[in-house]
Design an enzyme around this catalytic site. Structure first.
Site, PDB file in Angstrom:
ATOM      1  N   CYS A 122       0.860  -1.279  -0.142  1.00  0.00           N
ATOM      2  CA  CYS A 122       0.114   0.044  -0.051  1.00  0.00           C
ATOM      3  C   CYS A 122       0.825   1.168   0.054  1.00  0.00           C
ATOM      4  O   CYS A 122       0.425   2.272  -0.228  1.00  0.00           O
ATOM      5  CB  CYS A 122      -0.887   0.102   1.319  1.00  0.00           C
ATOM      6  SG  CYS A 122      -2.102  -1.470   1.213  1.00  0.00           S
ATOM      7  N   HIS A 262      -2.855   6.917   2.642  1.00  0.00           N
ATOM      8  CA  HIS A 262      -3.489   5.924   2.333  1.00  0.00           C
ATOM      9  C   HIS A 262      -4.809   5.255   2.968  1.00  0.00           C
ATOM     10  O   HIS A 262      -5.137   6.027   4.081  1.00  0.00           O
ATOM     11  CB  HIS A 262      -2.732   4.644   2.624  1.00  0.00           C
ATOM     12  CG  HIS A 262      -2.987   3.238   2.266  1.00  0.00           C
ATOM     13  ND1 HIS A 262      -3.682   2.689   1.300  1.00  0.00           N
ATOM     14  CD2 HIS A 262      -3.253   2.227   3.086  1.00  0.00           C
ATOM     15  CE1 HIS A 262      -4.159   1.556   1.325  1.00  0.00           C
ATOM     16  NE2 HIS A 262      -3.580   1.022   2.578  1.00  0.00           N
ATOM     17  N   ASN A 292     -10.401  -0.375   0.321  1.00  0.00           N
ATOM     18  CA  ASN A 292      -8.720  -0.151   0.339  1.00  0.00           C
ATOM     19  C   ASN A 292      -8.291  -0.531  -0.991  1.00  0.00           C
ATOM     20  O   ASN A 292      -8.404  -1.907  -1.418  1.00  0.00           O
ATOM     21  CB  ASN A 292      -8.216  -1.052   1.313  1.00  0.00           C
ATOM     22  CG  ASN A 292      -6.969  -0.967   1.483  1.00  0.00           C
ATOM     23  OD1 ASN A 292      -6.058  -0.603   0.516  1.00  0.00           O
ATOM     24  ND2 ASN A 292      -6.434  -1.706   2.564  1.00  0.00           N
TER      25      ASN A 292
END
Lengths: 346, 75
Positions: A122, A262, A292
């Site tokens: 990520c 993020h 996500n």
């Protein structure tokens, strides 16, 4: 943590444009529950803040990356032949090998430009910005820094910890030389391999090659072994790298106009706001609509910040943390050209 | 009630708002990872502490008594 400030080398790096690609198919919480998610719709919303996410149909990661890159190139009016390098951050390449970047390169018509994948989970977009900035600082004129992931194809629909979290998407930034002291001011990165098995896909690599047994055991999908530690580590990673980068520029959170984190979980974003005492209104949140998206999350959120919120001269801090563990932060000062490019209907 | 007892009682209230809580403060707390995250968040807000990843170990979260010892050392 390693910090790169192009200004220290007497060079300037700017983000000339961004582009994103989010697949059109939406998956609601109700659909996830019907598919076997052990959480209720109310629990999904309460625990993650996600209302829906987007999943591909037949597309692969390089398809999303290509679409995002095309948009970035069109907005900056740069033809593919002028791209010097493409850096694609992903944990879900089209195949184990070769790189997803090679497939993207052919589709984009980049000629024989060097391209490669990086794996930073990520944090991939911030890692790609770092490498891209260093490429510009050493002579490249146009570099595509992309993060793209199709995590939906690696989810156990019945796993309580992960089944509701992930969406698919891609975000790209075109980096170019610019004036010193504005644009992409600095990037900081770190990693801590002690967390390597906290969130991972166990099988399909050289440690545990794919086999009928690994598939039967569900080792080809995302495993999150220690949810609370991962949750806390994500916050520590984003806050720690953000604070360290700010300190390198003698800045504090008050000097930042927009925070682009993020998007692993809405509760994580709330915790960041609370612990760092950041005005929640400064924090870009899109997890409610996209889930996500792994490395693409902060790239997509950056585009939204530029398109809908930012004004010239404002400072944006991009924060990321991911499996590995990895973490990074990027400090950006917005210029008028980037704003104009972001608001083009291309 | 001693300060220690008051702290334990306050922690019991936090945990009971999120999960089933044993009467015996030394008995094991049986919560899943998602509930544990909520407990951590609530403890941070209620007691103005910051829980680090390395703190999430059985010694600190195994029982109400363990939680009280952990939080007590940080306030």
């Amino acid at each position: 943590m390693k910090i790169f400030r192009p200004g220290d080398l007497g060079v300037g790096v700017r983000i000339a444009s961004t582009g994103i690609c989010v697949p059109p198919r939406t998956i609601t919480n109700a659909e996830l529950v019907a598919a076997g998610c052990p959480l209720s719709e109310a629990e999904i919303l309460k625990l993650s803040g996600i209302e829906e996410r987007h999943h591909v149909d037949q597309e692969a990661t390089s398809d999303l990356a290509v679409a995002a890159c095309r948009q970035a190139l069109a907005r900056a009016e740069v033809s593919p032949e002028l791209v010097d390098r493409l850096i694609l951050g992903t944990v879900s390449p089209d195949h184990m090998s070769p790189s997803a970047a090679c497939f993207a390169q052919a589709e984009l018509g980049l000629g024989q430009t060097p391209v490669f994948d990086i794996t930073a989970s990520c944090s991939a977009f911030v890692y790609a910005l770092d490498i891209g900035a260093r490429s510009i600082a050493t002579g490249d004129q146009a570099v595509l820094a992309v993060a793209a992931d199709v995590r939906s194809k690696f989810i156990d629909p019945e796993d309580r910890a992960t089944s509701a979290l992930f969406g698919d998407g891609a975000g790209a930034a075109l980096l170019r030389p610019g004036p010193v002291g504005t644009g992409l001011l600095g990037v900081g990165l770190l990693a801590d391999g002690r967390g390597a098995r906290s969130v991972y896909v166990p099988a399909g690599g050289s440690r545990e090659p794919a086999s009928p047994q690994t598939v039967a055991q569900g080792r080809h999908v995302i495993h999150m072994e220690e949810g609370p530690k991962v949750y806390l580590a994500a916050v520590e990673g984003m806050l720690g790298t953000g604070e360290a980068l700010l300190e390198a520029f003698s800045m504090s959170w008050e000097d930042i106009d927009l925070v682009v984190p993020h998007q692993p979980n809405k509760r994580i974003l709330d915790r960041i706001s609370r612990l760092a005492r950041i005005d929640p209104d400064k924090i870009i949140v899109n997890i409610t609509r996209y889930g996500n998206m792994s490395g693409a999350s902060c790239a997509v959120a950056l585009e939204e910040a530029l398109r809908e919120r930012a004004t010239e001269g404002q400072r944006i801090l991009v924060l990321a943390a991911g499996a590995g563990y990895t973490a990074g932060a990027a400090l950006l000062q917005v210029d008028a050209e980037l704003l104009a490019a972001s608001r083009l209907a291309k | 009630m001693t300060e220690k007892a008051q702290l334990l009682e306050r922690i019991r209230e936090v945990v009971e708002s999120l999960a089933d809580c044993p009467e015996d403060s030394s008995a094991p707390l049986d919560v899943d990872s998602l509930t544990l995250v909520q407990i951590v968040e609530e403890l941070e807000v209620v007691f103005d502490i910051r829980v680090r990843p390395s703190d999430v170990v059985p010694d600190n979260f195994a029982s109400l008594a363990a939680l009280a010892a952990y939080v007590g050392a940080r306030i």
